[in-house]
Design an enzyme around this catalytic site. Sequence first.
Site, short mmCIF file in Angstrom:
data_model
loop_
_atom_site.label_atom_id
_atom_site.label_comp_id
_atom_site.label_asym_id
_atom_site.label_seq_id
_atom_site.Cartn_x
_atom_site.Cartn_y
_atom_site.Cartn_z
N GLY A 40 0.89 -1.11 0.13
CA GLY A 40 -0.07 0.02 -0.12
C GLY A 40 1.10 1.14 0.02
N HIS A 41 0.87 1.95 -1.23
CA HIS A 41 1.87 3.03 -1.21
C HIS A 41 1.22 4.42 -1.32
CE1 HIS A 41 5.42 0.35 -2.82
NE2 HIS A 41 4.97 0.03 -1.77
N GLN A 224 6.99 -3.60 0.04
CA GLN A 224 7.68 -4.29 1.30
C GLN A 224 9.09 -3.81 1.59
OE1 GLN A 224 6.32 -6.92 -1.26
NE2 GLN A 224 4.56 -5.83 -0.36
P1 GDP Z 1 4.95 2.94 1.65
O1 GDP Z 1 4.31 1.46 1.55
O2 GDP Z 1 6.56 2.68 1.93
O3 GDP Z 1 4.73 3.70 0.27
O4 GDP Z 1 4.46 3.95 2.76
P2 GDP Z 1 2.99 3.93 3.05
O5 GDP Z 1 2.11 4.72 2.21
O6 GDP Z 1 2.32 2.73 3.47
O7 GDP Z 1 2.86 4.70 4.58
C1 GDP Z 1 3.55 5.84 4.60
C2 GDP Z 1 2.39 6.92 5.41
O8 GDP Z 1 3.01 7.92 6.02
C3 GDP Z 1 1.38 7.24 4.38
O9 GDP Z 1 0.43 7.37 4.94
C4 GDP Z 1 2.20 8.54 4.03
O10 GDP Z 1 1.07 9.57 3.40
C5 GDP Z 1 2.62 9.18 5.16
N1 GDP Z 1 3.85 9.87 5.13
C6 GDP Z 1 4.91 9.89 4.04
N2 GDP Z 1 5.77 10.75 4.26
C7 GDP Z 1 5.55 11.46 5.57
C8 GDP Z 1 6.11 12.36 6.42
O11 GDP Z 1 7.16 12.84 6.27
N3 GDP Z 1 5.34 12.90 7.54
C9 GDP Z 1 4.17 12.45 7.81
N4 GDP Z 1 3.60 12.70 8.81
N5 GDP Z 1 3.60 11.47 6.98
C10 GDP Z 1 4.14 10.63 6.09
P1 IMO Z 2 4.38 -1.89 1.46
O1 IMO Z 2 5.00 -2.06 -0.03
C1 IMO Z 2 4.22 -3.49 5.42
C2 IMO Z 2 3.86 -7.85 5.67
C3 IMO Z 2 2.67 -8.43 6.29
C4 IMO Z 2 2.86 -9.61 7.20
C5 IMO Z 2 4.02 -10.09 5.86
C6 IMO Z 2 3.49 -11.34 5.03
O2 IMO Z 2 3.21 -0.85 1.96
O3 IMO Z 2 5.59 -1.33 2.51
P2 IMO Z 2 2.29 -11.29 2.67
O4 IMO Z 2 0.70 -10.78 2.65
O5 IMO Z 2 3.07 -10.30 1.93
O6 IMO Z 2 2.40 -12.62 2.75
O7 IMO Z 2 2.55 -10.84 4.27
O8 IMO Z 2 4.60 -8.79 5.21
N1 IMO Z 2 3.87 -6.97 4.70
C7 IMO Z 2 3.71 -5.72 4.60
N2 IMO Z 2 4.13 -4.77 5.86
N3 IMO Z 2 4.01 -2.97 4.17
C8 IMO Z 2 4.01 -3.61 3.32
O9 IMO Z 2 3.86 -3.19 1.98
C9 IMO Z 2 3.76 -5.12 3.33
N4 IMO Z 2 3.45 -6.14 2.54
C10 IMO Z 2 3.66 -7.24 3.32
O10 IMO Z 2 2.10 -7.49 7.33
O11 IMO Z 2 3.73 -9.57 8.34
MG MG Z 3 2.68 0.74 2.56
#
Ligand code: GDP
Ligand code: IMO
Ligand code: MG
Length: 431
Positions: A40-41, A224
């Site tokens: 989830g990005h 991940q």
């Molecule tokens: P990813 O999976 O590595 O792309 O990261 P996610 O999107 O799952 O989680 C990062 C979360 O932090 C998201 O809700 C972003 O909008 C938020 N985020 C990213 N950079 C910052 C930051 O510098 N400060 C804050 N407060 N939130 C951030």
């Molecule tokens: P992004 O790209 C955080 C974790 C799951 C679990 C383990 C295995 O957003 O950083 P899976 O469904 O892949 O077999 O689960 O990996 N996991 C993540 N944790 N961010 C993710 O993706 C993840 N994708 C899988 O929570 O512990």
């Molecule tokens: Mg994520």
Amino acid sequence: MTNFAVIGAQWGDEGKGKVVDILARRFDYVIRYQGGHNAGHSVVFQGERFALHVMPSGVFNEKAVNVIANGVVVDPFQLVKEIEGLRNRGVELTPDNLKISNRMHLILPYHGIIDRHREGVGSRKIGTTGRGIGPAYEWKAARRGLRMCDVFHPEYFKAAVAAELESLNNRFSEIEELRAWGLKEMMAKLQPVLDILKPHVVDSVELLSAARAEGASLLFEGAQATLLDIDFGTYPYVTSSNSCAVGISAGAGVPPSTVDEVVGICKAYTTRVGEGPFPTELHDETGEALRKAGFEFGTTTGRPRRCGWLDLVALNYTHQLNGFSTVAIMKLDVLDELPEVKVCKAYRLNGEEITHFPASPVDLNAVEPVYETLPGWQEPTTHIRTYEELPEKVKAYIDYIEKYVGCPIGLISVGPDREQTVIRDRRLKDD
Ligand code: GDP
Ligand code: IMO
Ligand code: MG
């Protein structure tokens, strides 16, 4: 052209989506090469928030071609849903700017059912996202997976699905839900979504090889993160693909020499979703404060993320594996109110101080973090856009991390929005 990779340095959710979106402006191709919709990005700009799952985070850039390469496992229902969701919000996705590899493996409904069933029984729960990722990679390694290229040979495809359904009923007779899927229902549901995807399917080896020959620039988007990597993560509490930089060549079908610069993405603290060792996890009010300030709830599953201090032993290990050219420190603003900030500089294991990252989950569960305590800055940083403006105490914190890991910190993120970014490294700037 210089090709970049963006790689998670911890256990995921570091902010890879935000950094890929920022960098995508100056790349010709943005490529997802492993994982699936377990990712989830998040990308935030102009007051809008998008959560991307299997779609590369370059989709908000009109110039970039987005590629879902062979190493990704794709649930066709989810991908169509994601494409339609984005189109409804005005993002133009066409066969010209979204390409799907013909060698990519499909996640079919039984993979998700098996994944969720396994998580519900027995004692070796991983805390997966329940999206069928592990089983789809298992099928791939067992040479019984179905790929996008098979869709173009309907008889072959149908016969292979039929064989799978039959064998599933024998191998997983205890899973009642599997019996609901006969060949007819499966094909009737699958066909329309596969037909939507077909115009996007390409031979991505040809595509990327030609792109490289023309001097196009490539940006590889890791999903991940390194500590969830099947080989180098906290096994068995990992995902089922090579989610650190070692996976790029196999996952995208490009020579290993393709990647010039690797950007490590690291939060100013640490989070983890799901089960498994987490040496610096905080079970106290500071952990709760981090969860609240950082809004640490999963982008994909909504689960609360476990929170703790920044672990430099772990960051050093992920730097060893990925050879980061530069590290981005994300979510610095989440620490703004804390009176002091700790970083883990060693582990104590069996009475001894160590600075390497143990392989065994038993050892990782037993280590005690040894902390360095640095003064908190206790002032807002969300409005800051240049390194010079950052409080001196932030600079001292950044300096400490840089010296420990031996890698420059080229980007500091002070909020979720695209604009809330301090870029120090010229290589990460637009021109
Ligand atoms: P990813 O999976 O590595 O792309 O990261 P996610 O999107 O799952 O989680 C990062 C979360 O932090 C998201 O809700 C972003 O909008 C938020 N985020 C990213 N950079 C910052 C930051 O510098 N400060 C804050 N407060 N939130 C951030
Ligand atoms: P992004 O790209 C955080 C974790 C799951 C679990 C383990 C295995 O957003 O950083 P899976 O469904 O892949 O077999 O689960 O990996 N996991 C993540 N944790 N961010 C993710 O993706 C993840 N994708 C899988 O929570 O512990
Ligand atoms: Mg994520």
